[in-house]
Design a protein around this motif. Sequence first.
Motif, PDB file in Angstrom:
ATOM      1  N   ASN A 230       1.222  -1.076   0.051  1.00 27.06           N
ATOM      2  CA  ASN A 230      -0.185   0.217   0.406  1.00 27.06           C
ATOM      3  C   ASN A 230       0.765   1.113  -0.151  1.00 27.06           C
ATOM      4  OD1 ASN A 230      -2.372   1.325   0.486  1.00 27.06           O
ATOM      5  ND2 ASN A 230      -1.828   1.683   2.310  1.00 27.06           N
ATOM      6  N   ALA A 231       1.875   1.160   0.505  1.00 26.21           N
ATOM      7  CA  ALA A 231       3.112   2.324   1.218  1.00 26.21           C
ATOM      8  C   ALA A 231       3.354   2.468  -0.519  1.00 26.21           C
ATOM      9  CB  ALA A 231       3.930   2.272   2.426  1.00 26.21           C
ATOM     10  N   LEU A 232       4.154   1.896  -0.863  1.00 26.22           N
ATOM     11  CA  LEU A 232       5.031   1.838  -2.545  1.00 26.22           C
ATOM     12  C   LEU A 232       3.583   2.550  -3.384  1.00 26.22           C
ATOM     13  CD1 LEU A 232       6.971  -1.661  -2.571  1.00 26.22           C
ATOM     14  CD2 LEU A 232       7.550   0.461  -1.616  1.00 26.22           C
ATOM     15  N   GLU A 233       2.340   2.049  -3.397  1.00 25.29           N
ATOM     16  CA  GLU A 233       1.310   2.596  -4.140  1.00 25.29           C
ATOM     17  C   GLU A 233       1.153   4.012  -4.330  1.00 25.29           C
ATOM     18  OE1 GLU A 233      -2.748   1.652  -5.501  1.00 25.29           O
ATOM     19  OE2 GLU A 233      -1.979  -0.281  -4.445  1.00 25.29           O
ATOM     20  N   ILE A 234       0.195   4.167  -2.812  1.00 24.45           N
ATOM     21  CA  ILE A 234       0.569   5.130  -3.101  1.00 24.45           C
ATOM     22  C   ILE A 234       1.085   6.159  -2.625  1.00 24.45           C
ATOM     23  CG2 ILE A 234      -1.736   5.249  -1.605  1.00 24.45           C
ATOM     24  CD1 ILE A 234      -0.057   6.779   1.254  1.00 24.45           C
ATOM     25  N   PHE A 235       2.731   6.057  -2.503  1.00 21.49           N
ATOM     26  CA  PHE A 235       3.874   6.458  -2.917  1.00 21.49           C
ATOM     27  C   PHE A 235       4.674   7.244  -4.163  1.00 21.49           C
ATOM     28  CE2 PHE A 235       4.478   6.468   2.432  1.00 21.49           C
ATOM     29  CZ  PHE A 235       3.579   7.151   2.621  1.00 21.49           C
ATOM     30  N   GLU A 236       3.945   6.134  -4.445  1.00 25.38           N
ATOM     31  CA  GLU A 236       4.650   5.793  -6.339  1.00 25.38           C
ATOM     32  C   GLU A 236       5.823   5.674  -6.542  1.00 25.38           C
ATOM     33  OE1 GLU A 236       3.074   9.527  -8.494  1.00 25.38           O
ATOM     34  OE2 GLU A 236       0.789   8.340  -8.217  1.00 25.38           O
ATOM     35  N   VAL A 237       6.420   5.122  -5.973  1.00 25.80           N
ATOM     36  CA  VAL A 237       7.793   4.202  -5.655  1.00 25.80           C
ATOM     37  C   VAL A 237       8.132   2.770  -6.179  1.00 25.80           C
ATOM     38  CG1 VAL A 237       8.445   6.636  -4.331  1.00 25.80           C
ATOM     39  CG2 VAL A 237       7.827   4.271  -3.126  1.00 25.80           C
ATOM     40  N   ASP A 238       9.031   2.303  -6.337  1.00 23.48           N
ATOM     41  CA  ASP A 238       9.148   0.933  -6.283  1.00 23.48           C
ATOM     42  C   ASP A 238       9.774   0.009  -5.245  1.00 23.48           C
ATOM     43  OD1 ASP A 238       8.431   1.006  -8.870  1.00 23.48           O
ATOM     44  OD2 ASP A 238      10.375   1.411  -9.810  1.00 23.48           O
ATOM     45  N   THR A 239      10.336   1.326  -4.355  1.00 26.27           N
ATOM     46  CA  THR A 239      10.901   0.708  -3.174  1.00 26.27           C
ATOM     47  C   THR A 239      11.633   1.029  -2.258  1.00 26.27           C
ATOM     48  OG1 THR A 239      13.330   1.100  -4.137  1.00 26.27           O
ATOM     49  CG2 THR A 239      13.243  -1.041  -4.341  1.00 26.27           C
ATOM     50  N   PHE A 240      10.803   1.379  -1.009  1.00 22.60           N
ATOM     51  CA  PHE A 240      10.725   1.708   0.180  1.00 22.60           C
ATOM     52  C   PHE A 240      12.525   2.803   0.111  1.00 22.60           C
ATOM     53  CE2 PHE A 240       9.474   4.184   4.408  1.00 22.60           C
ATOM     54  CZ  PHE A 240       7.732   4.005   3.764  1.00 22.60           C
TER      55      PHE A 240
ATOM     56  N   PHE B  47       6.570  14.361  12.185  1.00 17.13           N
ATOM     57  CA  PHE B  47       6.306  12.849  11.820  1.00 17.13           C
ATOM     58  C   PHE B  47       5.546  13.087  10.357  1.00 17.13           C
ATOM     59  CE2 PHE B  47       3.994   8.870  11.147  1.00 17.13           C
ATOM     60  CZ  PHE B  47       5.729   8.082  10.962  1.00 17.13           C
ATOM     61  N   LEU B  48       4.603  13.411  10.747  1.00 11.72           N
ATOM     62  CA  LEU B  48       3.227  13.647  10.028  1.00 11.72           C
ATOM     63  C   LEU B  48       3.873  15.019   9.109  1.00 11.72           C
ATOM     64  CD1 LEU B  48      -0.316  13.177  12.154  1.00 11.72           C
ATOM     65  CD2 LEU B  48       1.455  11.231  10.143  1.00 11.72           C
ATOM     66  N   GLU B  49       4.130  16.614   9.298  1.00  9.76           N
ATOM     67  CA  GLU B  49       4.611  17.073   8.528  1.00  9.76           C
ATOM     68  C   GLU B  49       5.625  16.998   7.287  1.00  9.76           C
ATOM     69  OE1 GLU B  49       6.059  20.429  11.608  1.00  9.76           O
ATOM     70  OE2 GLU B  49       3.464  21.117  11.686  1.00  9.76           O
ATOM     71  N   PHE B  50       7.027  15.917   8.370  1.00 10.64           N
ATOM     72  CA  PHE B  50       7.544  15.363   7.337  1.00 10.64           C
ATOM     73  C   PHE B  50       6.440  14.511   5.701  1.00 10.64           C
ATOM     74  CE2 PHE B  50       9.926  11.858   5.721  1.00 10.64           C
ATOM     75  CZ  PHE B  50      10.817  12.302   5.448  1.00 10.64           C
TER      76      PHE B  50
ATOM     77  N   LEU C  40      -0.838  14.010  -1.427  1.00 14.00           N
ATOM     78  CA  LEU C  40      -1.422  12.923  -0.367  1.00 14.00           C
ATOM     79  C   LEU C  40      -2.131  14.286   1.133  1.00 14.00           C
ATOM     80  CD1 LEU C  40       0.733  10.146  -0.179  1.00 14.00           C
ATOM     81  CD2 LEU C  40      -0.749  10.370  -2.000  1.00 14.00           C
ATOM     82  N   THR C  41      -3.599  13.474   1.320  1.00 15.87           N
ATOM     83  CA  THR C  41      -4.309  14.364   2.637  1.00 15.87           C
ATOM     84  C   THR C  41      -3.594  13.568   3.557  1.00 15.87           C
ATOM     85  OG1 THR C  41      -5.573  12.314   2.891  1.00 15.87           O
ATOM     86  CG2 THR C  41      -6.286  14.282   1.520  1.00 15.87           C
ATOM     87  N   GLN C  42      -4.043  14.343   4.935  1.00 15.93           N
ATOM     88  CA  GLN C  42      -3.326  13.524   6.343  1.00 15.93           C
ATOM     89  C   GLN C  42      -4.207  12.676   6.678  1.00 15.93           C
ATOM     90  OE1 GLN C  42      -1.972  16.323   9.696  1.00 15.93           O
ATOM     91  NE2 GLN C  42      -3.416  15.230  10.482  1.00 15.93           N
ATOM     92  N   GLY C  43      -5.314  12.202   5.992  1.00 14.85           N
ATOM     93  CA  GLY C  43      -5.703  11.085   6.607  1.00 14.85           C
ATOM     94  C   GLY C  43      -5.496   9.852   5.604  1.00 14.85           C
ATOM     95  N   THR C  44      -4.810  10.379   4.606  1.00 17.65           N
ATOM     96  CA  THR C  44      -4.703   8.894   3.324  1.00 17.65           C
ATOM     97  C   THR C  44      -3.027   8.891   4.320  1.00 17.65           C
ATOM     98  OG1 THR C  44      -5.034   9.660   1.504  1.00 17.65           O
ATOM     99  CG2 THR C  44      -3.662   8.820   1.798  1.00 17.65           C
ATOM    100  N   ILE C  45      -2.244   9.609   4.277  1.00 13.11           N
ATOM    101  CA  ILE C  45      -1.277   9.077   4.784  1.00 13.11           C
ATOM    102  C   ILE C  45      -1.133   8.392   6.788  1.00 13.11           C
ATOM    103  CG2 ILE C  45       0.621  10.829   6.330  1.00 13.11           C
ATOM    104  CD1 ILE C  45       0.662  12.572   4.480  1.00 13.11           C
ATOM    105  N   LEU C  46      -1.998   8.774   7.395  1.00  8.70           N
ATOM    106  CA  LEU C  46      -2.564   7.792   8.434  1.00  8.70           C
ATOM    107  C   LEU C  46      -2.901   6.321   8.606  1.00  8.70           C
ATOM    108  CD1 LEU C  46      -4.380  10.471  10.587  1.00  8.70           C
ATOM    109  CD2 LEU C  46      -2.364   9.655  11.301  1.00  8.70           C
ATOM    110  N   HIS C  47      -3.965   6.369   7.385  1.00 13.10           N
ATOM    111  CA  HIS C  47      -4.374   4.692   6.971  1.00 13.10           C
ATOM    112  C   HIS C  47      -2.828   4.158   6.335  1.00 13.10           C
ATOM    113  CE1 HIS C  47      -6.624   2.386   5.396  1.00 13.10           C
ATOM    114  NE2 HIS C  47      -5.704   1.929   4.162  1.00 13.10           N
ATOM    115  N   ALA C  48      -2.085   4.710   5.802  1.00  9.56           N
ATOM    116  CA  ALA C  48      -1.318   3.929   4.945  1.00  9.56           C
ATOM    117  C   ALA C  48      -0.181   3.660   6.287  1.00  9.56           C
ATOM    118  CB  ALA C  48      -0.460   5.088   4.212  1.00  9.56           C
ATOM    119  N   TRP C  49       0.146   4.400   7.327  1.00 11.81           N
ATOM    120  CA  TRP C  49       0.722   3.824   8.720  1.00 11.81           C
ATOM    121  C   TRP C  49       0.208   3.185   9.383  1.00 11.81           C
ATOM    122  CZ3 TRP C  49       5.571   4.592  10.294  1.00 11.81           C
ATOM    123  CH2 TRP C  49       6.226   4.329  11.299  1.00 11.81           C
ATOM    124  N   ASN C  50      -0.904   3.351   9.854  1.00 10.67           N
ATOM    125  CA  ASN C  50      -1.822   2.276  10.882  1.00 10.67           C
ATOM    126  C   ASN C  50      -2.097   0.944   9.664  1.00 10.67           C
ATOM    127  OD1 ASN C  50      -1.410   3.846  12.718  1.00 10.67           O
ATOM    128  ND2 ASN C  50      -3.342   5.505  12.280  1.00 10.67           N
TER     129      ASN C  50
END
Length: 205
Positions: free
Chosen positions: A26-36, A57-60, A68-78
Amino acid sequence: MNLIKTLIFDFGDVFINLDKEGAMANALEIFEVDTFPEELTHVNCRYEMGLITTKAFLEFYATKFPNLTQGTILHAWNCILRDFPKHRLAFLKKLQAEKKYNLILLSNTNELHIDWIKNEIPFYEEFKSCFNRFYLSHEINLRKPNSNIYEFVLTENNLTPSECLFVDDLKENTDSASKLGINTWNINPETDDVTQLFDVNKRLF
C-alpha cells in the motif's frame, strides 16, 4: 527445574496480528515508488524511538508528499495493524494469574500505532495490566535490534539473561538478544501461536 523466570514478549505478530506485506504494498502504491526510500525508513525509525514528535512526523510526510491528505498518510501508517485474537489475551491472563513468571512487554512501536490500538482494541488496558513492565520503543528512546534496548531491560529489572525467554517474530531481534545470552523464540506468525510457548520451548521449562 524451571530455568526461566522472566518472559519478555514482543507485541506485533505475537499478540496483535500485523499485515506487513499489505502495508508495504500500500505504501509503495500511494507514495508511487518501487522500493521504500532510505530517507523514509530513517524518519520512521526515529519516530519509533520517540526522537521526533507525531506532529513533526506527519509534517514530514505532508511536505514530502504534498498531493496526499493527512487521512491518506495516517491510513498508510496504520493499515499494518490488524486484529488481536482474544485467546492470546486469555493465555496471558492465565500466566499473570499463576504468578510463576515476571512478564515484560518489549515492543518497537510508536504513538500513532498505540493510539490506534487504544481506540480499536477494547481490552488494551486489560492487556497492558498483565505485565510487570511494559516497554514501548518511543517511550524509552531505544529500539530493537540494537543491543542497548536489551541491556536496558536486563539492568532495569536486575535480570540474569539465561533466566529470560524473549519471544519476537523478527529474527534480527532474537539474534541480537541471543548474543547477550537471552533465550529466544523466533515465532513464525504463519505457523506459530504464542499460546504454544510451553510446547515449543519445553526444553527450558
